[in-house]
Scaffold this active site. Structure first.
Site, PDB file in Angstrom:
ATOM      1  N   GLU B  47       2.160   8.043   3.070  1.00  0.00           N
ATOM      2  CA  GLU B  47       2.729   7.312   3.262  1.00  0.00           C
ATOM      3  C   GLU B  47       4.183   7.291   3.208  1.00  0.00           C
ATOM      4  O   GLU B  47       4.524   8.183   3.494  1.00  0.00           O
ATOM      5  CB  GLU B  47       3.167   7.504   0.971  1.00  0.00           C
ATOM      6  N   ASN B 110       4.862  -1.029  -0.931  1.00  0.00           N
ATOM      7  CA  ASN B 110       4.917   0.059  -0.623  1.00  0.00           C
ATOM      8  C   ASN B 110       3.349  -0.212  -0.597  1.00  0.00           C
ATOM      9  O   ASN B 110       2.646   0.129  -1.290  1.00  0.00           O
ATOM     10  CB  ASN B 110       5.098   1.369  -1.873  1.00  0.00           C
ATOM     11  N   LYS B 127       0.709   0.243  -3.453  1.00  0.00           N
ATOM     12  CA  LYS B 127       0.961   1.016  -4.702  1.00  0.00           C
ATOM     13  C   LYS B 127       1.195  -0.260  -5.629  1.00  0.00           C
ATOM     14  O   LYS B 127       2.341  -0.173  -6.044  1.00  0.00           O
ATOM     15  CB  LYS B 127       2.040   1.556  -3.996  1.00  0.00           C
ATOM     16  N   GLU B 146      11.854   3.530  -6.952  1.00  0.00           N
ATOM     17  CA  GLU B 146      10.736   2.758  -5.919  1.00  0.00           C
ATOM     18  C   GLU B 146      10.714   1.267  -6.806  1.00  0.00           C
ATOM     19  O   GLU B 146      10.784   0.637  -6.046  1.00  0.00           O
ATOM     20  CB  GLU B 146       9.844   3.834  -6.676  1.00  0.00           C
ATOM     21  N   CYS B 172       0.703   8.137  -3.204  1.00  0.00           N
ATOM     22  CA  CYS B 172       1.400   9.139  -3.544  1.00  0.00           C
ATOM     23  C   CYS B 172       1.199   9.077  -5.415  1.00  0.00           C
ATOM     24  O   CYS B 172       0.271   9.659  -6.066  1.00  0.00           O
ATOM     25  CB  CYS B 172       3.169   8.370  -3.422  1.00  0.00           C
ATOM     26  N   ASN B 197       5.099  10.978  -1.176  1.00  0.00           N
ATOM     27  CA  ASN B 197       6.421  11.853  -0.314  1.00  0.00           C
ATOM     28  C   ASN B 197       6.754  12.454  -1.826  1.00  0.00           C
ATOM     29  O   ASN B 197       7.159  11.907  -2.635  1.00  0.00           O
ATOM     30  CB  ASN B 197       6.954  10.696   0.240  1.00  0.00           C
TER      31      ASN B 197
END
Lengths: 312, 312
Positions: B47, B110, B127, B146, B172, B197
């Site tokens: 990612e 993302n 994402k 995020e 993720c 991450n």
């Protein structure tokens, strides 16, 4: 804060085909007495705890089949469990084969009940994910005829506010399906109790034996973590008339970690003090469903049963 | 039968805030060269593989924010990855921050792409499960913004028939949600590739460090087993400007077993020969969805986002 339920996971060793229900109940009463000495609030017995795991045999005669089922609960044979619950101030979970008349039809379910400390049935669950097959399969080393003996359960996955928390139930193969835990998680479940009878070997394909225990635990541990709930998984274990069932009875914390596990394949009580408030950390953060879930992207889960791969 | 994809899971060590995208791409090209020598068909990068994990910092200036995002893909900096793919005959998966105009609005996602052996983008995923928070939280040791920097992805969980199999992607935190794997499982997925991450410590509560790695693996392993699919999970690892990310890059078989895992916290390639036909045993038996799933009892999963416990 802490809201403690002391749970006894009461693994049962094998029940031979010839062993009576009265004998099985006596064994369970002994485990309840042990659990009382360990201050348990709740004792969890396995799936089909009154008899051998009869779906490994093909029977065709209706009377022969129905002898494995209970027509009422409690009944004469199981009443001592309810009496002990009341006397000891201890709830229990029990799996059994249930025969009922519904809308003029005879139905057979793989059922579990949750009984509170007063000896009152507070919840009933009928197994949804019946494994195995509906017809005799010659190529198997042993049969797994749950789809032959049982109707698909019609209760759904409910939870009950009892014993100071939110408790749910499922049975055996249900534990492998993430939907089982999630539906209860969406009702705030804090402890899922379940029993199982799982053969140590696969009836059809050769399989590394360690793998089956690993996969069983993987499902219970991920179900616990992903819904931030306690999971209590209780085996009927050992060799029933030549057929070995694996053990692995365990108590799983909301972190997904096993905090207690059985050591053998016989009757064995393991105990853990389960603080239901340990569920809060996960429910409020990583698995705060309101903050993070996106049902608009989950529609396939309820729109279709089977897998539909893209065209070649 | 066997349908083999040799996969390289290309863990990246830390990318400091000051490190350029060109430098990160050069590191990835080196890993692609290693992967070529190991005959990989596909290499999986993490990612946000082009930059440091910037959501740990609060930025307010629009230009400062947007410098972390790609406005096109490929672009001048990432073109060498596409050239290497074509030259080596090797597909790749890459995560990055994506800035697009949609219906007159600037959107930030993302994102991850799947590129085939000809260097063509065959799939894009944005994402869905954004972790963390949308506003600065003073009590955290570091931020996880995020929900501030990214819009919720609008692609859903798709699969693509490419490289001889059915491949899917997630990113993720998506890996912790059983819905992610199930929606792809219902489309017959045979390999899920994902990057992450993940900080080694929790920013808010004290937590046993081993637990975070265990939980990450628990989710990938159960997702693999319960959908009978390969899962390739690839970390960006090590210490970025004082903030440690855990590693644990691994390749998980459809049995749920880890068959390869990284040993360190730096740039590291691990390789496994993944036979997609190993998915068949699970898909045809234990997780034969058509035979065993019961969507009529799963409705809560798509009817509500948050948990609704029973009344007290």
């Amino acid at each position: 804060m802490s809201r403690m339920i002391t749970v006894g996971a009461a693994q049962l060793g094998p029940i031979q085909k010839a062993e009576s229900r009265t004998s099985a109940v006596n064994r369970m009463i002994q485990l309840m007495e042990q659990a009382r000495r360990k201050q348990c609030d709740l004792i969890v017995f396995p799936e089909l705890a009154l008899t051998t795991f009869f779906p490994r045999y093909l029977m065709k005669d209706r009377d022969e089949i129905e002898q494995w089922f209970e027509r009422s609960m409690p009944n004469e044979v199981t009443q001592p469990l309810f009496d002990a619950a009341r006397e000891f101030g201890m709830g229990f979970h029990l799996g059994y084969a249930e025969l009922v008349e519904e809308q003029g039809e005879t139905r057979r379910y793989n059922t579990a009940i949750l009984v509170d400390k007063s000896g009152t049935i507070v919840g009933k669950y009928r197994k949804v994910h019946l494994p195995g097959h509906a017809e005799y399969e010659d190529e198997r080393r042993f049969q797994h005829l749950e789809k032959y003996y049982f109707d698909v359960g019609n209760t759904g996955f409910n939870v009950w506010r009892t014993m100071g928390g939110v408790l749910g139930m499922c049975i055996c193969n249900d534990r492998r399906w993430p939907e089982t835990y999630r539906v209860m998680g969406l009702q705030g479940v804090e402890m899922v109790v379940l029993g199982y009878n799982t053969p140590s070997t696969n009836g059809k394909v050769e399989q590394d034996p360690h793998l089956r225990m690993f996969q069983s635990r993987l499902c219970m541990q991920s179900g616990a973590y992903q819904n931030s709930t306690w999971v209590v998984g209780v085996a009927k274990a050992g060799t029933e008339d030549g057929h070995q069932l694996f053990g692995g009875t365990c108590i799983v914390a909301p972190t997904g970690e096993i905090v207690a596990q059985a050591q053998g394949l016989g009757d064995e009580l393991i105990v853990a003090d389960c603080d239901l408030d340990l569920c809060l950390e996960g429910k409020e953060n990583m698995f705060n469903f309101t903050a993070h879930r996106r049902p608009e992207y989950y529609q396939l889960i309820t729109e279709q049963a089977g897998a539909v791969p893209p065209e070649e």
